[in-house]
Design a protein around this motif. Structure first.
Motif, PDB file in Angstrom:
ATOM      1  N   THR A 282       0.880  -1.322   0.033  1.00  0.00           N
ATOM      2  CA  THR A 282       0.001   0.106  -0.291  1.00  0.00           C
ATOM      3  C   THR A 282       0.915   1.239  -0.188  1.00  0.00           C
ATOM      4  OG1 THR A 282      -1.439  -1.197   1.746  1.00  0.00           O
ATOM      5  CG2 THR A 282      -2.063   1.247   1.053  1.00  0.00           C
ATOM      6  N   VAL A 283       0.536   2.365  -0.879  1.00  0.00           N
ATOM      7  CA  VAL A 283       1.418   3.339  -1.100  1.00  0.00           C
ATOM      8  C   VAL A 283       0.417   4.412  -0.374  1.00  0.00           C
ATOM      9  CG1 VAL A 283       2.881   4.551  -2.498  1.00  0.00           C
ATOM     10  CG2 VAL A 283       2.723   2.299  -2.961  1.00  0.00           C
ATOM     11  N   THR A 284       1.140   5.454   0.320  1.00  0.00           N
ATOM     12  CA  THR A 284       0.534   6.651   0.762  1.00  0.00           C
ATOM     13  C   THR A 284       1.586   7.711   0.250  1.00  0.00           C
ATOM     14  OG1 THR A 284      -0.134   5.782   2.889  1.00  0.00           O
ATOM     15  CG2 THR A 284      -0.242   8.239   2.859  1.00  0.00           C
ATOM     16  N   LEU A 285       0.783   8.631  -0.399  1.00  0.00           N
ATOM     17  CA  LEU A 285       1.538   9.717  -1.363  1.00  0.00           C
ATOM     18  C   LEU A 285       1.109  11.169  -0.804  1.00  0.00           C
ATOM     19  CD1 LEU A 285       0.250   8.127  -4.677  1.00  0.00           C
ATOM     20  CD2 LEU A 285       2.765   8.267  -3.917  1.00  0.00           C
ATOM     21  N   LYS A 286       2.153  11.771  -0.453  1.00  0.00           N
ATOM     22  CA  LYS A 286       1.721  13.059  -0.091  1.00  0.00           C
ATOM     23  C   LYS A 286       1.890  14.262  -1.094  1.00  0.00           C
ATOM     24  CE  LYS A 286       2.174  12.732   4.910  1.00  0.00           C
ATOM     25  NZ  LYS A 286       2.680  12.763   6.238  1.00  0.00           N
ATOM     26  N   ASP A 287       1.841  13.979  -2.332  1.00  0.00           N
ATOM     27  CA  ASP A 287       1.900  14.870  -3.170  1.00  0.00           C
ATOM     28  C   ASP A 287       1.020  14.240  -4.499  1.00  0.00           C
ATOM     29  OD1 ASP A 287       3.497  13.451  -4.866  1.00  0.00           O
ATOM     30  OD2 ASP A 287       5.381  14.822  -4.332  1.00  0.00           O
ATOM     31  N   ASN A 288       0.643  14.866  -5.688  1.00  0.00           N
ATOM     32  CA  ASN A 288      -0.169  14.336  -6.621  1.00  0.00           C
ATOM     33  C   ASN A 288       0.543  13.978  -7.683  1.00  0.00           C
ATOM     34  OD1 ASN A 288      -2.415  14.734  -5.381  1.00  0.00           O
ATOM     35  ND2 ASN A 288      -2.996  16.756  -6.491  1.00  0.00           N
ATOM     36  N   ALA A 289       1.960  13.837  -7.608  1.00  0.00           N
ATOM     37  CA  ALA A 289       2.842  13.559  -8.921  1.00  0.00           C
ATOM     38  C   ALA A 289       2.499  12.048  -9.423  1.00  0.00           C
ATOM     39  CB  ALA A 289       4.415  13.727  -8.469  1.00  0.00           C
ATOM     40  N   PHE A 290       2.465  11.038  -8.464  1.00  0.00           N
ATOM     41  CA  PHE A 290       2.380   9.802  -9.351  1.00  0.00           C
ATOM     42  C   PHE A 290       1.066   9.727  -9.840  1.00  0.00           C
ATOM     43  CE2 PHE A 290       0.778   5.434  -8.811  1.00  0.00           C
ATOM     44  CZ  PHE A 290       1.527   5.031  -9.798  1.00  0.00           C
ATOM     45  N   VAL A 291      -0.145  10.175  -8.963  1.00  0.00           N
ATOM     46  CA  VAL A 291      -1.314  10.025  -9.699  1.00  0.00           C
ATOM     47  C   VAL A 291      -1.678  10.815 -10.962  1.00  0.00           C
ATOM     48  CG1 VAL A 291      -3.795  10.539  -8.933  1.00  0.00           C
ATOM     49  CG2 VAL A 291      -2.428   9.652  -7.250  1.00  0.00           C
TER      50      VAL A 291
ATOM     51  N   PHE B 198      -2.464   4.262  -3.015  1.00  0.00           N
ATOM     52  CA  PHE B 198      -2.879   3.259  -3.836  1.00  0.00           C
ATOM     53  C   PHE B 198      -2.140   1.858  -3.484  1.00  0.00           C
ATOM     54  CE2 PHE B 198       1.256   4.123  -5.814  1.00  0.00           C
ATOM     55  CZ  PHE B 198       1.723   3.107  -6.096  1.00  0.00           C
ATOM     56  N   TRP B 199      -2.846   1.128  -4.066  1.00  0.00           N
ATOM     57  CA  TRP B 199      -2.524  -0.648  -3.824  1.00  0.00           C
ATOM     58  C   TRP B 199      -1.862  -1.210  -4.731  1.00  0.00           C
ATOM     59  CZ3 TRP B 199      -4.797  -5.186  -5.034  1.00  0.00           C
ATOM     60  CH2 TRP B 199      -4.904  -6.488  -4.176  1.00  0.00           C
ATOM     61  N   GLY B 200      -1.115  -2.148  -4.558  1.00  0.00           N
ATOM     62  CA  GLY B 200      -0.788  -3.363  -5.642  1.00  0.00           C
ATOM     63  C   GLY B 200      -0.469  -4.524  -5.148  1.00  0.00           C
ATOM     64  N   TYR B 201      -0.041  -5.411  -6.046  1.00  0.00           N
ATOM     65  CA  TYR B 201       0.618  -6.699  -5.671  1.00  0.00           C
ATOM     66  C   TYR B 201       1.292  -7.603  -6.727  1.00  0.00           C
ATOM     67  CZ  TYR B 201      -3.396  -8.285  -8.517  1.00  0.00           C
ATOM     68  OH  TYR B 201      -4.110  -8.480  -9.728  1.00  0.00           O
ATOM     69  N   GLY B 202       2.151  -8.365  -6.388  1.00  0.00           N
ATOM     70  CA  GLY B 202       3.254  -9.015  -7.293  1.00  0.00           C
ATOM     71  C   GLY B 202       2.562 -10.615  -6.852  1.00  0.00           C
ATOM     72  N   LEU B 203       2.424 -11.352  -7.837  1.00  0.00           N
ATOM     73  CA  LEU B 203       1.764 -12.587  -7.550  1.00  0.00           C
ATOM     74  C   LEU B 203       2.973 -13.612  -7.607  1.00  0.00           C
ATOM     75  CD1 LEU B 203      -1.380 -13.170 -10.014  1.00  0.00           C
ATOM     76  CD2 LEU B 203      -1.024 -12.856  -7.715  1.00  0.00           C
ATOM     77  N   PHE B 204       4.323 -13.242  -8.015  1.00  0.00           N
ATOM     78  CA  PHE B 204       5.578 -13.840  -8.005  1.00  0.00           C
ATOM     79  C   PHE B 204       6.655 -13.417  -7.298  1.00  0.00           C
ATOM     80  CE2 PHE B 204       3.833 -15.216 -12.368  1.00  0.00           C
ATOM     81  CZ  PHE B 204       3.226 -16.501 -11.942  1.00  0.00           C
ATOM     82  N   PRO B 205       6.423 -13.401  -5.651  1.00  0.00           N
ATOM     83  CA  PRO B 205       7.420 -12.666  -5.018  1.00  0.00           C
ATOM     84  C   PRO B 205       8.758 -13.462  -4.925  1.00  0.00           C
ATOM     85  CG  PRO B 205       5.702 -13.780  -3.714  1.00  0.00           C
ATOM     86  CD  PRO B 205       5.281 -13.851  -5.078  1.00  0.00           C
ATOM     87  N   ASP B 206       8.761 -14.638  -5.214  1.00  0.00           N
ATOM     88  CA  ASP B 206      10.178 -15.298  -5.224  1.00  0.00           C
ATOM     89  C   ASP B 206      11.141 -15.091  -6.328  1.00  0.00           C
ATOM     90  OD1 ASP B 206       8.513 -16.591  -6.737  1.00  0.00           O
ATOM     91  OD2 ASP B 206       9.138 -18.365  -6.227  1.00  0.00           O
ATOM     92  N   ARG B 207      10.652 -14.199  -7.321  1.00  0.00           N
ATOM     93  CA  ARG B 207      11.218 -13.836  -8.544  1.00  0.00           C
ATOM     94  C   ARG B 207      12.148 -12.333  -8.460  1.00  0.00           C
ATOM     95  NH1 ARG B 207       7.208 -16.244 -13.179  1.00  0.00           N
ATOM     96  NH2 ARG B 207       6.989 -18.190 -12.416  1.00  0.00           N
ATOM     97  N   VAL B 208      13.198 -12.714  -9.036  1.00  0.00           N
ATOM     98  CA  VAL B 208      13.912 -11.336  -8.938  1.00  0.00           C
ATOM     99  C   VAL B 208      13.278 -10.239 -10.137  1.00  0.00           C
ATOM    100  CG1 VAL B 208      16.308 -10.406  -9.932  1.00  0.00           C
ATOM    101  CG2 VAL B 208      16.145 -12.475  -8.736  1.00  0.00           C
ATOM    102  N   GLY B 209      13.352  -9.179  -9.576  1.00  0.00           N
ATOM    103  CA  GLY B 209      12.568  -7.892 -10.255  1.00  0.00           C
ATOM    104  C   GLY B 209      13.320  -7.639 -11.819  1.00  0.00           C
ATOM    105  N   ASN B 210      12.675  -6.794 -12.700  1.00  0.00           N
ATOM    106  CA  ASN B 210      13.165  -6.508 -13.891  1.00  0.00           C
ATOM    107  C   ASN B 210      14.059  -5.360 -13.534  1.00  0.00           C
ATOM    108  OD1 ASN B 210      10.144  -7.760 -14.313  1.00  0.00           O
ATOM    109  ND2 ASN B 210      11.105  -7.873 -16.230  1.00  0.00           N
ATOM    110  N   PHE B 211      13.779  -4.746 -12.790  1.00  0.00           N
ATOM    111  CA  PHE B 211      14.774  -3.261 -12.790  1.00  0.00           C
ATOM    112  C   PHE B 211      15.293  -3.308 -11.293  1.00  0.00           C
ATOM    113  CE2 PHE B 211      11.162  -2.550 -15.508  1.00  0.00           C
ATOM    114  CZ  PHE B 211      11.623  -1.932 -16.602  1.00  0.00           C
TER     115      PHE B 211
END
Ligand SMILES: Cc1cc2nc3c(=O)[nH]c(=O)nc-3n(C[C@H](O)[C@H](O)[C@H](O)COP(=O)(O)OP(=O)(O)OC[C@H]3O[C@@H](n4cnc5c(N)ncnc54)[C@H](O)[C@@H]3O)c2cc1C
Length: 548
Positions: free
Chosen positions: A340-349, A395-408
């Motif tokens: 869960t991400v708490t944002l204190k400005d509007n940049a991302f949104v 905003f909220w998000g999820y990753g279904l494969f947490p045991d894998r190395v990321g792309n970035f």
């Protein structure tokens, strides 16, 4: 148990304060005529709601372990209950009316449902099926429960199927993994067939105005409190004292640890003659743990909580109580991670709205289909929390494969801090890290999050009231509820209604599971969708023919 025996001074205990238990208590009062003051909910956490959660504040960061999508044409038991529960945020309206009104005003129509490795929106007009994919899907939907048994989804489909748009859309909407139960996927196809033709835009998704803890759990809890139901928090139930009487299992006592002044005190609650116990056996968020911007969440196991241990203890030597080990011993198949991400400005949104074409609350899910973590993000309608000030976004998000190395980020998701998860999101969207200059990302590891999707055999899940049981009912995602699908609020509410009605002998109709899979109109729309062609690259007729 006959109804005449349970009227009067019957007492009822609900072990666990999830939405299922709260619904069960409401059914007892509304339909069973049991006074609220006779009902006690024992919850080990400091709050009710269980997996239907939402908490935090702007400074420490908000947290929802899950963001729930609801469905208006289905969720029959849930809506029938919430028609009678007043909203806490829309005066004069029931929770159901408030949700209807909200969804009339804020309509979902995802314009960036899948994003590929080139950071392009994928054309999801087509499901991307080959002839073989269609045949295999049809074969699954026509298979009987016996044929499906404890098979996996991969047993029914060729590898190409898992690369189709359909699989990315369906699996990330509902959190299916290829190794999950083929039977459950078939049940989902039946239950939500009316959503198949619009799965690419998620137009059928209904949302609650705020997070589901505040929009569903709190009003229900408030309704129960007003009727005298008692809630005991910090009460961990460790065992049930079950005796055999006239060949029936009868709960005689509840063994628990009550927290007082920081110390846990072991106690036994006597369950009197004619008293009732309802237990939440299994929980998808059991042993979940939070990280922070600087810390990855810990991976916990069943011994860190009491839920699975309790079910295991009482199921020992009682096969009619199910087989918890089928669900609690396969973490590698059931784990994933949300944040869960708490944002204190509007940049991302602002950037996200520009990229996706969806204002907050109208886009449902954005999935990075080529991401190693199979990551999705959801920008809900704002504010998502009552305590959320103007200018703060969540905003909220999820990753279904947490045991894998990321792309970035060259790390497994499970080893990543909140900061690193944000860096991975920027990579997939091509956004500058400055969009997260004012962000607080709290990751959440959930070892059992899809445990109810694991392959299962008949008998692994008990009936809401097992045969040969006098005063014990099960309310959870791990009971047998014909035709309904797990990983939904509806399943727990329906299980609660079944358990309570059976034990109290309530002679009222439980709303039926709607059968859109039998509607000619839906079948026609589905067929058209399965053959729909998009604008993107498609397979030639010759390729399809060769594959077939
Ligand atoms: C990430 C995520 C996404 C989701 N998405 C959706 C969605 O899109 N649509 C949808 O409809 N649903 C969704 N759900 C599912 C939905 O939230 C759950 O199905 C529902 O909340 C389960 O309710 P429950 O009451 O059966 O169990 P739970 O909410 O798991 O409650 C069990 C409770 O019992 C307590 N407990 C257990 N054992 C003990 C014990 N021994 N002593 C004391 N207390 C105990 C636990 O602490 C917990 O509070 C999602 C859930 C999550 C986490």
């Amino acid at each position: 148990m006959a109804r005449d025996k349970i009227e009067g001074n019957v007492k009822a205990w609900f072990i666990g304060g999830g939405v299922g238990s709260l619904a069960g208590a409401a059914f007892m009062i509304r339909d069973g005529g049991i006074p609220g003051k006779n009902i006690t909910v024992l919850e080990e956490l400091p709050v009710n709601g269980g997996s239907c959660d939402g908490g935090g504040d702007p400074d420490g960061g908000f947290v929802v372990r899950g963001g729930r999508m609801m469905n208006l044409p289905t969720y029959e038991c849930t809506w029938a209950l919430f028609k009678d529960i007043p909203s806490l945020t829309a005066p004069g309206m029931s929770v159901y009316e408030e949700i209807l009104d909200f969804n009339e005003r804020v309509k979902t129509r995802a314009k960036a449902r899948l994003v590929n490795r080139q950071r392009e929106k994928v054309d999801v007009e087509t499901m991307g099926f080959s002839f073989r994919d269609r045949v295999e899907l049809l074969r699954l939907t026509k298979a009987s429960e016996e044929e499906l048994g404890d098979t996996k989804i991969t047993d029914w489909f060729s590898p190409d199927f898992f690369q189709t748009n359909f699989w990315y859309l369906w699996s990330t909407t509902f959190a299916f993994q290829p190794w999950h139960s083929a039977l459950e996927l078939k049940l989902y196809m039946d239950r939500f067939l009316h959503e198949f033709y619009r799965i690419n835009t998620l137009e059928g998704v209904a949302r609650t105005p705020l997070n589901q803890y505040e929009s569903l759990v709190l009003p229900l809890q408030n309704w129960l409190e007003q009727r005298g139901v008692r809630f005991e928090y910090g009460c961990r139930v460790t065992d049930l004292d079950i005796a055999k009487e006239d060949g029936l299992n009868v709960v005689k006592g509840i063994v628990c640890e009550r927290k007082s002044a920081g110390a846990a005190k072991r106690e036994r609650i006597t369950v009197g003659d004619g008293d009732l116990v309802f237990m939440q056996n299994g929980s998808m968020t059991e042993c979940s743990s939070l990280g922070s911007m600087k810390r990855a969440p810990k991976m916990l196991g069943k011994d860190d909580g009491s839920c699975w241990g309790l079910w295991e203890r009482i199921a020992e030597g009682r096969p009619e109580f199910g087989n918890p080990r089928n669900f609690d011993e396969r973490i590698s198949e059931s784990v994933w991670e949300s944040f869960t991400v708490t944002l204190k400005d509007n940049a991302f949104v602002d950037k996200m709205v520009e990229f996706s074409g969806n204002k907050p609350g109208t886009g449902a899910l954005v999935t990075f289909k080529d991401s190693n973590w199979l990551m999705s993000v959801v920008l809900a309608y704002q504010p998502h929390f009552r305590k959320q000030p103007e200018g703060v976004k969540v905003f909220w998000g999820y990753g279904l494969f947490p045991d894998r190395v990321g792309n970035f980020v060259p790390k497994k998701m499970s080893d990543c801090t909140g900061e690193e998860i944000l860096a991975e999101i920027c990579g997939h969207l091509g956004f500058e890290p400055t969009v997260f200059a004012e962000a607080n990302c709290i990751p959440c590891m959930m070892p059992y999050i899809t445990s109810m999707f694991l392959t299962r055999a008949k008998g692994d899940r008990p009936l809401p009231v097992p045969a040969g049981t006098k005063n014990l009912g099960f309310i959870s995602q791990f009971v047998e509820v014909p035709k309904d699908v797990v990983f939904t609020v509806e399943f727990s509410v329906r299980a609660a209604q079944m358990a309570v009605y059976q034990i109290l002998g309530i002679d009222k109709k439980i709303p039926e599971v709607s059968r859109y899979d039998r509607s000619l109109k839906i079948m026609r729309l589905s067929l058209r969708t399965a053959y729909r062609r998009g604008r993107g690259p498609r397979r030639s007729k010759a390729t399809e023919h060769m594959e077939a």
